[in-house]
Design an enzyme around this catalytic site. Structure first.
Site, short mmCIF file in Angstrom:
data_model
loop_
_atom_site.label_atom_id
_atom_site.label_comp_id
_atom_site.label_asym_id
_atom_site.label_seq_id
_atom_site.Cartn_x
_atom_site.Cartn_y
_atom_site.Cartn_z
N PHE A 35 0.81 -1.22 0.00
CA PHE A 35 0.00 0.00 0.00
C PHE A 35 0.84 1.26 0.00
CE2 PHE A 35 -2.92 -3.19 1.36
CZ PHE A 35 -4.11 -2.80 0.79
N ARG A 36 2.08 1.17 0.49
CA ARG A 36 2.87 2.38 0.68
C ARG A 36 3.99 2.55 -0.32
NH1 ARG A 36 2.16 0.72 6.12
NH2 ARG A 36 0.70 2.07 7.22
N GLN A 101 -0.52 -6.56 13.44
CA GLN A 101 -0.99 -5.28 12.88
C GLN A 101 -1.57 -5.52 11.48
OE1 GLN A 101 3.21 -3.65 13.40
NE2 GLN A 101 2.02 -1.83 13.84
N HIS A 121 -5.78 -4.45 13.85
CA HIS A 121 -6.33 -3.53 12.85
C HIS A 121 -7.42 -4.20 12.02
CE1 HIS A 121 -2.26 -1.25 13.29
NE2 HIS A 121 -3.11 -0.93 14.23
N CYS A 129 -21.02 -5.74 10.29
CA CYS A 129 -22.11 -4.76 10.33
C CYS A 129 -21.76 -3.69 11.37
CB CYS A 129 -23.43 -5.44 10.69
SG CYS A 129 -24.74 -4.23 10.95
ZN LIG Z 1 -26.50 -5.71 11.31
#
Ligand SMILES: [Zn+2]
Length: 255
Positions: A35-36, A101, A121, A129
């Protein structure tokens, strides 16, 4: 290095309640998108903040679009020798806890017991949800989003979101508690493939080390804990190169 390596093996051998703390460097070579780096996704996209996700349909579309882009690579990624070495240590009865992490779910795929694992993380391998907290398999939700371009919604009416911690979103209190508990119970702490620069995560190995137990850091490149007096042993290099051999030396062959 040979001397340090022998010390590493000796410390591993005498430990019974290891806390393994892992970062991105453990998943190098497992096909996880960077990602970096120079072609990293953050060069092209702005991260969606949690507050925006919860208040804007456009932000939810952007977040789902971003997660959809990474999904095929995350789904296909497989654990490497370093993840498996941690499982081997657990099977030998030497692991107190594994705190990661990483959001790649690879420690779960490798076979670490859920009760010993804290994914600080969150994980890309679940959708959560934001109202009722129910977890579900991402596959159907990604298929739905790809077809309709509408962010999926829970049967309770809550917004569904891949179960990773977004920018501006608090870490789960229960996760931090379990991580600190493992840190306080440990008799050895291993920091593997982390630059130890992201807090509060990087505080966890330090809390363990401050109990006066050995603190071993393995990473390619400098970390922010290298020069702390709590650091007992610092091994420079790839975790997948250094850890499995040491674990094999004390536990026998890999699972
Ligand atoms: Zn829900």
């Amino acid at each position: 290095m040979a001397e340090k390596y022998r010390e590493f093996v000796a410390l591993l051998k005498s430990a019974h309640r290891i806390l393994a703390f892992t970062g991105a460097g453990i998943s190098t070579g497992s096909g996880i998108p960077d990602f970096r780096g120079p072609d990293g996704v953050w060069k092209r996209r702005q991260p969606v903040y949690y507050h925006d996700f919860m208040t804007s349909e456009a932000a939810r579309v952007e977040h789902w679009d971003f997660k959809l882009e990474g999904w095929p690579a995350f789904k296909a990624a497989r654990p490497n020798k370093a993840h498996l070495a941690i499982v081997q240590l657990e099977r030998a009865g030497k692991i107190e806890g594994v705190v990661t992490q990483n959001i790649d779910g690879l420690q779960t795929k490798a076979g670490t017991s859920p009760e010993r694992l804290v994914e600080l993380h969150g994980t890309n391998l679940s959708v959560e949800c934001q109202n009722c907290g129910e977890l579900s398999d991402p596959e159907l939700h990604f298929a739905y989003f790809q077809k309709t371009r509408k962010p999926p919604v829970c049967h309770c009416g809550g917004y569904l979101k891949p179960a990773t911690i977004s920018f501006g979103q608090n870490l789960r209190a229960g996760h931090l508690e379990r991580a600190y508990l493992a840190a306080r119970n440990a008799d050895l702490v291993l920091a593997l493939g982390s630059t130890l620069s992201v807090y509060p995560a990087a505080d966890i190995p330090l809390v363990a080390a401050r109990e006066g137990i050995p603190y071993i850091i393995i990473n390619r490149g400098p970390t922010e804990h290298d020069h702390l007096r709590e650091c007992t042993l610092r091994l420079e290099g790839d975790v997948a190169g250094l850890l499995p051999a040491a674990v094999n030396a004390i536990c026998g062959t890999s699972p």
